[in-house]
Design a protein around this motif. Structure first.
Motif, PDB file in Angstrom:
ATOM      1  N   GLU A 147       0.823  -1.217   0.000  1.00 12.89           N
ATOM      2  CA  GLU A 147       0.000   0.000   0.000  1.00 12.89           C
ATOM      3  C   GLU A 147       0.852   1.259   0.000  1.00 12.89           C
ATOM      4  O   GLU A 147       0.404   2.316  -0.477  1.00 12.89           O
ATOM      5  N   GLY A 203       1.356   2.485  -3.685  1.00 17.12           N
ATOM      6  CA  GLY A 203       0.242   2.979  -4.489  1.00 17.12           C
ATOM      7  C   GLY A 203      -1.058   2.300  -4.124  1.00 17.12           C
ATOM      8  O   GLY A 203      -1.094   1.364  -3.324  1.00 17.12           O
ATOM      9  N   GLU A 204      -2.133   2.792  -4.700  1.00 20.65           N
ATOM     10  CA  GLU A 204      -3.455   2.229  -4.438  1.00 20.65           C
ATOM     11  C   GLU A 204      -3.531   0.807  -5.000  1.00 20.65           C
ATOM     12  O   GLU A 204      -3.263   0.573  -6.184  1.00 20.65           O
ATOM     13  N   ILE A 205      -3.936  -0.134  -4.169  1.00 20.80           N
ATOM     14  CA  ILE A 205      -4.089  -1.520  -4.613  1.00 20.80           C
ATOM     15  C   ILE A 205      -5.447  -1.663  -5.293  1.00 20.80           C
ATOM     16  O   ILE A 205      -6.490  -1.380  -4.698  1.00 20.80           O
ATOM     17  N   VAL A 206      -5.426  -2.102  -6.559  1.00 24.43           N
ATOM     18  CA  VAL A 206      -6.682  -2.276  -7.299  1.00 24.43           C
ATOM     19  C   VAL A 206      -7.009  -3.747  -7.539  1.00 24.43           C
ATOM     20  O   VAL A 206      -8.128  -4.082  -7.921  1.00 24.43           O
ATOM     21  N   TRP A 232      -6.135  -7.576  -5.524  1.00 27.94           N
ATOM     22  CA  TRP A 232      -5.467  -8.246  -4.402  1.00 27.94           C
ATOM     23  C   TRP A 232      -5.963  -9.683  -4.338  1.00 27.94           C
ATOM     24  O   TRP A 232      -7.112  -9.941  -4.004  1.00 27.94           O
ATOM     25  N   THR A 281      -1.184  -2.422  -8.468  1.00 28.16           N
ATOM     26  CA  THR A 281      -1.493  -1.079  -7.982  1.00 28.16           C
ATOM     27  C   THR A 281      -2.020  -0.225  -9.137  1.00 28.16           C
ATOM     28  O   THR A 281      -2.025  -0.640 -10.292  1.00 28.16           O
ATOM     29  N   ALA A 282      -2.462   0.989  -8.813  1.00 26.80           N
ATOM     30  CA  ALA A 282      -3.177   1.820  -9.778  1.00 26.80           C
ATOM     31  C   ALA A 282      -2.337   2.191 -10.991  1.00 26.80           C
ATOM     32  O   ALA A 282      -2.885   2.479 -12.062  1.00 26.80           O
TER      33      ALA A 282
END
Length: 265
Positions: free
Chosen positions: A63, A66-69, A71, A85-86
């Motif tokens: 995290e 970056g933003e986890i998109v 998982w 990530t994003a």
């Protein structure tokens, strides 16, 4: 973030975490074959192995990058977590206990940090892989089986399924070509260019496309049969594997009787 920044950020998040013994790069970053399109494969060694607590530590570290998109937490393999990530950086990690590191080798890993000098205790490299004779025999039989289903697809006018058949034949041909080259460090599915020769690439690019029409379906099946079966027989001879002559014979007989097709080689 660059990949180097991602690796450094994750390492900084975990270096002093309780119970974490080491972090290693594996895959293409471990063997030195990474490029800008590679995912980042890690091996995280912790006292608890693939526990919920260690998985939570890993998520917290990712995290930070970056933003986890996406998982996938131990969904396909009990010790594997996949993340995207994003910015579409892909990270995979295998969570292991120290005593589970024995099957890894120094040639396949690059230490990021290693509190217990685990790396020094690993073997230098794995012995060369031996051909899987049983798998190869299965692949040959599978190719002939899919080829034989052509008469069914034509009879039912299942041209979309015929396209899927061509897809399977192509995959089997690619697997055969990779076996022919005995390429080391196969890597992931998107590394074909470095695994096959220019001559093999010319064969693949010269084959007809999979199109959901009767004529195109038949043409593609026959073209793949001509490309695959002679070279597979040559490979079988080199490996000392008996060829399924009778199965191939009755398959061509069926295709001849139902579609008026003749063996193209």
């Amino acid at each position: 973030m660059t990949h180097d920044e991602t690796i450094a950020t994750i390492a900084d998040a975990l270096r002093d975490a309780r119970g974490v013994r080491g972090l290693f790069l594996s895959g293409s970053y471990g063997n030195g074959l990474a490029d800008q399109y590679s995912d980042i494969d890690f091996v995280l060694v912790a006292d608890e192995g693939a526990s919920e607590a260690v998985a939570a530590l890993w998520r917290s570290a990712v995290e930070r990058t970056g933003e986890i998109v996406l998982w996938w937490d131990r969904t396909t393999v009990p010790v594997l977590i996949n993340a995207i990530t994003a910015d579409w950086t892909r990270t995979d990690v295998i969570l292991l206990k120290p005593e589970q590191m024995g099957h890894h080798t120094q040639a396949a890993l690059k230490p990021v940090f290693d509190h217990d000098d685990i790396y020094a205790g690993l073997n230098d490299a794995s012995p060369p892989a031996q051909p899987n004779l049983r798998k190869f025999r299965y692949q040959v039989e599978e190719f002939i089986r899919i080829l034989g289903l052509l008469h069914l697809a034509e009879g039912r006018k299942e041209y979309i399924n015929g396209v899927l058949g061509v897809f399977h034949l192509r995959n089997l041909l690619v697997e055969l070509m990779i076996d022919e080259t005995s390429a080391p460090n196969r890597g992931g599915i998107l590394h074909l260019n470095r695994l096959i020769t220019d001559a093999q690439k010319k064969v693949l690019t010269g084959l007809p496309p999979a199109v959901p029409t009767r004529a195109a379906m038949i043409e593609a099946h026959m073209a793949y049969a001509a490309a695959y079966l002679p070279r597979a027989r040559k490979r079988a001879d080199a490996l000392g594997i008996d060829w399924p002559d009778r199965f191939e014979e009755v398959t061509w007989a069926k295709l001849g009787a139902t579609l008026d097709l003749v063996r193209p080689y």
